[in-house]
Design a protein around this motif. Structure first.
Motif, mmCIF file in Angstrom:
data_model
loop_
_atom_site.group_PDB
_atom_site.id
_atom_site.type_symbol
_atom_site.label_atom_id
_atom_site.label_comp_id
_atom_site.label_asym_id
_atom_site.label_seq_id
_atom_site.Cartn_x
_atom_site.Cartn_y
_atom_site.Cartn_z
ATOM 1 N N ARG A 107 0.835 -1.196 0.000
ATOM 2 C CA ARG A 107 0.000 0.000 0.000
ATOM 3 C C ARG A 107 0.871 1.248 0.000
ATOM 4 O O ARG A 107 0.643 2.198 -0.748
ATOM 5 C CB ARG A 107 -0.889 -0.006 1.236
ATOM 6 C CG ARG A 107 -2.030 0.980 1.153
ATOM 7 C CD ARG A 107 -2.730 1.119 2.462
ATOM 8 N NE ARG A 107 -3.568 -0.020 2.771
ATOM 9 C CZ ARG A 107 -4.272 -0.113 3.890
ATOM 10 N NH1 ARG A 107 -4.228 0.848 4.774
ATOM 11 N NH2 ARG A 107 -5.006 -1.168 4.113
ATOM 12 N N ILE A 108 1.904 1.240 0.855
ATOM 13 C CA ILE A 108 2.824 2.392 0.901
ATOM 14 C C ILE A 108 3.509 2.564 -0.448
ATOM 15 O O ILE A 108 3.641 3.684 -0.960
ATOM 16 C CB ILE A 108 3.870 2.184 2.010
ATOM 17 C CG1 ILE A 108 3.200 2.173 3.374
ATOM 18 C CG2 ILE A 108 4.927 3.246 1.955
ATOM 19 C CD1 ILE A 108 4.158 2.011 4.511
ATOM 20 N N GLN B 105 3.029 12.381 6.068
ATOM 21 C CA GLN B 105 1.974 12.272 5.070
ATOM 22 C C GLN B 105 1.742 10.820 4.687
ATOM 23 O O GLN B 105 0.607 10.396 4.459
ATOM 24 C CB GLN B 105 2.351 13.073 3.823
ATOM 25 C CG GLN B 105 2.295 14.555 4.037
ATOM 26 C CD GLN B 105 2.881 15.292 2.855
ATOM 27 O OE1 GLN B 105 3.997 15.047 2.451
ATOM 28 N NE2 GLN B 105 2.100 16.187 2.295
ATOM 29 N N VAL B 106 2.839 10.057 4.605
ATOM 30 C CA VAL B 106 2.701 8.636 4.265
ATOM 31 C C VAL B 106 1.824 7.952 5.299
ATOM 32 O O VAL B 106 0.902 7.212 4.975
ATOM 33 C CB VAL B 106 4.085 7.954 4.207
ATOM 34 C CG1 VAL B 106 3.933 6.468 4.099
ATOM 35 C CG2 VAL B 106 4.879 8.476 3.042
ATOM 36 N N GLU B 107 2.095 8.242 6.595
ATOM 37 C CA GLU B 107 1.293 7.608 7.632
ATOM 38 C C GLU B 107 -0.168 7.991 7.504
ATOM 39 O O GLU B 107 -1.058 7.160 7.656
ATOM 40 C CB GLU B 107 1.787 8.056 9.009
ATOM 41 C CG GLU B 107 3.120 7.500 9.386
ATOM 42 C CD GLU B 107 3.746 8.291 10.524
ATOM 43 O OE1 GLU B 107 4.945 8.116 10.732
ATOM 44 O OE2 GLU B 107 3.039 9.071 11.189
ATOM 45 N N ASP B 108 -0.421 9.275 7.226
ATOM 46 C CA ASP B 108 -1.815 9.724 7.187
ATOM 47 C C ASP B 108 -2.567 9.131 6.016
ATOM 48 O O ASP B 108 -3.685 8.655 6.153
ATOM 49 C CB ASP B 108 -1.854 11.264 7.068
ATOM 50 C CG ASP B 108 -1.471 11.923 8.367
ATOM 51 O OD1 ASP B 108 -1.038 13.080 8.333
ATOM 52 O OD2 ASP B 108 -1.614 11.255 9.408
ATOM 53 N N PHE B 109 -1.930 9.148 4.824
ATOM 54 C CA PHE B 109 -2.649 8.665 3.654
ATOM 55 C C PHE B 109 -2.879 7.170 3.717
ATOM 56 O O PHE B 109 -3.911 6.663 3.288
ATOM 57 C CB PHE B 109 -1.870 8.983 2.374
ATOM 58 C CG PHE B 109 -2.071 10.390 1.900
ATOM 59 C CD1 PHE B 109 -1.001 11.228 1.720
ATOM 60 C CD2 PHE B 109 -3.340 10.858 1.628
ATOM 61 C CE1 PHE B 109 -1.194 12.524 1.279
ATOM 62 C CE2 PHE B 109 -3.541 12.147 1.180
ATOM 63 C CZ PHE B 109 -2.457 12.988 1.014
ATOM 64 N N GLU C 91 4.644 1.410 12.774
ATOM 65 C CA GLU C 91 4.738 0.371 11.746
ATOM 66 C C GLU C 91 5.089 0.969 10.398
ATOM 67 O O GLU C 91 5.866 0.408 9.626
ATOM 68 C CB GLU C 91 3.416 -0.381 11.655
ATOM 69 C CG GLU C 91 3.120 -1.176 12.898
ATOM 70 C CD GLU C 91 1.752 -1.809 12.813
ATOM 71 O OE1 GLU C 91 1.349 -2.174 11.710
ATOM 72 O OE2 GLU C 91 1.098 -1.911 13.861
ATOM 73 N N ALA C 92 4.489 2.131 10.116
ATOM 74 C CA ALA C 92 4.776 2.754 8.820
ATOM 75 C C ALA C 92 6.255 3.076 8.710
ATOM 76 O O ALA C 92 6.883 2.875 7.667
ATOM 77 C CB ALA C 92 3.943 4.016 8.652
ATOM 78 N N THR D 76 12.486 -0.500 5.806
ATOM 79 C CA THR D 76 12.824 -1.768 5.140
ATOM 80 C C THR D 76 12.886 -1.572 3.639
ATOM 81 O O THR D 76 13.826 -2.022 2.974
ATOM 82 C CB THR D 76 11.770 -2.838 5.457
ATOM 83 O OG1 THR D 76 11.405 -2.755 6.811
ATOM 84 C CG2 THR D 76 12.272 -4.212 5.117
ATOM 85 N N LEU D 77 11.849 -0.907 3.091
ATOM 86 C CA LEU D 77 11.842 -0.672 1.650
ATOM 87 C C LEU D 77 13.044 0.152 1.229
ATOM 88 O O LEU D 77 13.632 -0.073 0.174
ATOM 89 C CB LEU D 77 10.552 0.056 1.242
ATOM 90 C CG LEU D 77 9.283 -0.776 1.247
ATOM 91 C CD1 LEU D 77 8.093 0.116 0.970
ATOM 92 C CD2 LEU D 77 9.350 -1.862 0.208
#
Lengths: 318, 538
Positions: B367-368, B382-386, B393-394, B400-401
């Protein structure tokens, strides 16, 4: 003594500070919206600016006057007695801190910011804050952005959404299960709608249009399901639907809608539709190497190599 | 020519042509263009063997020769290309495609051509007819004309092409300073007569080989064939046109993507459009030539009886789809439509990347990843919010990515000194470099699979040899008419656990083989995407 009826100008003894203060207070009562320096000067033309300032400061420190600023300058307003009594027994510093917190409204203010604004040392601030809390004048609210940070706001105010995090947070914890459940429910709804449209076997255009659902429809469905303890707005549902788009399960289009049609915002409506992925999981991930956590360390002849790979052995025997 | 590519090419050469060719081939791949003397000196192999290896490589199009750097007259230089060698991985897919399109005849024609590299039409027809006759019942044989017609069909649809006219091609002496013609790029024949079938006099039927002593017979028969019979097409050699097969695979991928996303009828429409523009579109075109809705309507297969207005609706839906497989190029003739090839390839590559991230790291990381592909640059918050994922966790998933290089970090400073507290850190995904990286991973994976297969075979070498011996004994006993007891006695020489082991080995090898083919599909998609984004050399 009501000065409003008798338009007699009382001769004030300008050398008596108490008299000056009283006069100013009366002027404030006359103009409940507040008086400027100019008004005081007009009333007491012979008053020296220094004496005027002293009187005003005295009244401010006594907590009987409020200092406000508007576009043209400073305003002095009579504080109502109820709030004045609240502050009785507190000293200047406390009143200052209280004022700063009040100004922060429902977003609250952090203790460090209070220190900056009031220029008081940290120990003093902490003492005052404890004092005010025990008097139940202010309260501390944990911010959701930084869990150790506490913001202070007036006791009877509702904290703002940005502090508590809105519908997705309960007691500062992100409700991931709740979000997951909503996610799945929305997806099921859209998927069943798309399937119904496909099975209807009508012309393709009609099929596609009937497989769409507006954000308003989804919102109504979720509300009727009753799985949410909190009231969710349409915006909240749209954020959930957006996560479904990022999952690749749903696509969105925007169409122009007449103002007044239910669910339209600014003349537009968002439509959502369940979709299938365009490819099957790709070939690389069907092999153990595609998912191997030590892929980069694998060389022929090394500790980790294709010949002695345990993942491969497991996979081959599967 | 990355290290992984060279390793994979080496393994493929070793499997198909032997170790000597592998040594020469990998040496050429690593060192670029070299002349004969340098090759001999640096690999330490004798002149004779080097000549033969170069011969093999040239025959299969993996190596080209041109006059030396110092101008004509200097010794010829040889250069190997890794693309051509990596195609060996895709041979099974080519053969299978030929089978589905042109039946068994087509399958064997392509198989023979792939094995030999270059062949004249007549020799190919004869060999194929003989092979087909072998598998037919007693008394029946394959006529040469049938095979010739299948061959001509393949040429008409451009699956086969003539080899570029280089003098001295096909001779055994590769060190002659041949007149090297057109800057040898045997993959893009731009000479006329490329697809012209020669007039050939070849009448007869396939010969059936006798089953006994067939090895000897074949060799004698082959010698005889080479010496006699000229059929009017000497010097015209044919090779498989890989580009055309690749276009076919690409079309198939697009059609199946449309079928998955929309429905069967839409995919049929797209298939018709692609079929109509098969030979008119150049391989590197961004989109097909515009086709009018009238033409499409006329060319639809008759089994799909859709009325004209419905067809128009389908076309409109295809154009409106966010994936943009089909675009509208004009209004004449009821609407002019094109298939957006490059965009379709980009979408397919994107789906491949997303699928890899999903399988490897989980659906939330996917998803991210998709979120970053869509929104290009985003801050951590913003990544966490969207994505509606808890902050801790985000953060973990993003890091990791990042460590796997699937996601990059872009710094935007607020102040001239790059102080960390005063800089924006934005996460982003670059599709093209990520695709290249995954492509290299695919090459490494295939090399790993091949090595594992070789290892498994080596481990059970003793067992395999034993079973082969026993089979040979059985065959000879059966041929000489032995009794059943003797046969069972021989069969029991292999014990039951050994049989199990052999069975398990067979399963393992099959699994590894099919896995290689599956990874090759991914390689094809990613390679096509990377090649489509390469700007054409002006």
């Amino acid at each position: 003594m009501k000065m409003a009826e008798v338009k007699v100008k009382k001769e004030t003894n300008l050398s008596d500070p108490a008299e000056v203060e009283n006069r100013i207070k009366e002027l404030c009562q006359q103009f409940p919206h507040g008086i400027t320096d100019q008004v005081i000067q007009n009333d007491l033309p012979h008053l020296e600016p220094q004496q005027r300032a002293m009187a005003i400061n005295k009244l401010l420190s006594l907590g009987q006057l409020d200092l406000l600023r508007n576009s043209s300058g400073l305003l002095y307003r009579l504080k109502d007695t109820q709030s004045a009594s609240k502050m009785k027994g507190s000293d200047n510093q406390e009143k200052l801190v209280y004022q700063i917190i009040e100004d922060a409204g429902n977003k609250g203010i952090w203790s460090r910011d209070i220190r900056f604004k009031s220029n008081l040392p940290l120990t003093e601030i902490n003492k005052i804050l404890k004092n005010l809390e025990s008097k139940k004048l202010i309260k501390a609210v944990k911010s959701v952005a930084a869990s150790k940070k506490k913001v202070y706001m007036l006791y009877n105010l509702q904290p703002d959404r940005s502090v508590t995090g809105g519908a997705w947070y309960s007691d500062q914890d992100f409700e991931s299960e709740f979000v997951e459940v909503l996610n799945q429910q929305c997806f099921k709804f859209l998927q069943s709608k798309a399937e119904a449209a496909r099975d209807s076997k009508q012309s393709p255009m009609v099929q596609r249009n009937s497989s769409f659902a507006t954000s308003h429809e989804v919102w109504k469905y979720i509300c009727e399901l009753g799985i949410s303890k909190v009231d969710l707005s349409m915006d909240d549902i749209e954020t959930i639907l957006n996560t479904l788009i990022y999952d690749g399960k749903v696509e969105m289009t925007v169409i122009a809608a007449k103002e007044g049609t239910v669910g339209s915002v600014d003349g537009q409506m968002k439509l959502y539709r369940g979709v299938n992925p365009i490819i099957q999981p790709t070939g690389l991930v069907k092999t153990p190497c595609g998912l191997c956590p030590v892929f980069d360390d694998c060389h022929e002849g090394g500790e980790i190599s294709p010949s002695n790979c345990i993942y491969m052995t497991e996979w081959l025997d599967f | 020519m990355t290290a992984q590519e060279v390793r994979l090419c080496g393994l493929l050469l070793r499997e198909h042509f032997g170790e000597v060719v592998e040594k020469v081939g990998t040496h050429l791949l690593r060192s670029g263009a070299q002349n004969l003397r340098t090759i001999i000196h640096e690999t330490g192999i004798s002149l004779d063997l080097v000549k033969k290896s170069l011969c093999v490589l040239v025959q299969h199009g993996a190596c080209v020769f041109s006059s030396g750097r110092k101008g004509p007259g200097s010794p010829t230089e040889y250069q190997a290309s890794s693309d051509r060698i990596l195609r060996i991985l895709r041979y099974p897919r080519y053969i299978y495609t030929a089978k589905t399109l042109y039946g068994d005849t087509g399958e064997i024609i392509i198989e023979e051509l792939l094995q030999r590299g270059h062949m004249t039409m007549s020799s190919n027809v004869k060999t194929v007819a003989d092979r087909l006759t072998q598998n037919m019942e007693e008394g029946r044989s394959m006529d040469y004309s049938e095979v010739s017609s299948a061959f001509s069909n393949l040429v008409e649809t451009h699956f086969l092409q003539r080899c570029p006219p280089l003098a001295g091609l096909g001779t055994t002496d590769a060190s002659t300073p041949a007149t090297p013609a057109t800057p040898a790029n045997p993959t893009t024949p731009s000479f006329p007569d490329c697809y012209k079938v020669p007039h050939m006099t070849l009448i007869g039927r396939g010969k059936r080989q006798l089953s006994s002593e067939d090895g000897e017979e074949q060799r004698n028969a082959k010698k005889a064939k080479l010496d006699s019979d000229t059929h009017g097409d000497e010097g015209i050699y044919w090779q498989v046109n890989f580009e055309r097969f690749h276009l076919h695979f690409r079309d198939q991928a697009i059609i199946s993507a449309v079928a998955n996303k929309l429905d069967q009828t839409s995919s049929e429409i797209v298939r018709t459009m692609l079929r109509m523009s098969e030979v008119t579109t150049s391989p590197t075109a961004t989109c097909t030539k515009p086709l009018s809705a009238n033409e499409i309507f006329r060319s639809l297969p008759s089994s799909y009886n859709i009325p004209r207005p419905i067809l128009d609706q389908y076309l409109t839906l295809l154009v409106d789809d966010p994936m943009e497989f089909v675009g509208k190029a004009g209004e004449s003739g009821g609407g002019m439509y094109v298939v957006n090839l490059h965009r379709a390839l980009a979408n397919l590559a994107r789906a491949t990347l997303e699928s890899v991230v999903q399988e490897r790291f989980g659906s939330r990381s996917a998803r991210i990843f998709r979120l970053l592909l869509r929104k290009r640059h985003l801050e951590q918050k913003q990544v966490e919010d969207f994505a509606m994922i808890p902050a801790k966790e985000a953060k973990d998933m993003l890091y990791t990515l990042l460590s796997q290089n699937l996601v990059q970090l872009q710094e935007i400073p607020k102040t001239p000194d790059y102080a960390p507290s005063r800089t924006f850190y934005l996460y982003t995904v670059n599709q093209l470099p990520t695709a290249r990286m995954l492509l290299q991973n695919c090459y490494k994976t295939v090399a790993n699979l091949i090595e594992r297969r070789l290892y498994e075979t080596k481990e059970s070498k003793r067992l395999l040899e034993k079973s082969q011996r026993i089979e040979a004994i059985l065959a000879s006993l059966q041929a000489s008419g032995a009794e059943p007891e003797q046969l069972t006695e021989v069969e029991e020489m292999i014990t039951a656990p050994e049989k199990q082991q052999l069975e398990a080995l067979r399963l393992h090898i099959n699994k590894l083989d099919s896995a290689e083919n599956q990874v090759d599909e991914t390689i094809f998609l990613l390679e096509s995407y990377v090649n489509s984004t390469a700007t054409p050399a002006s």
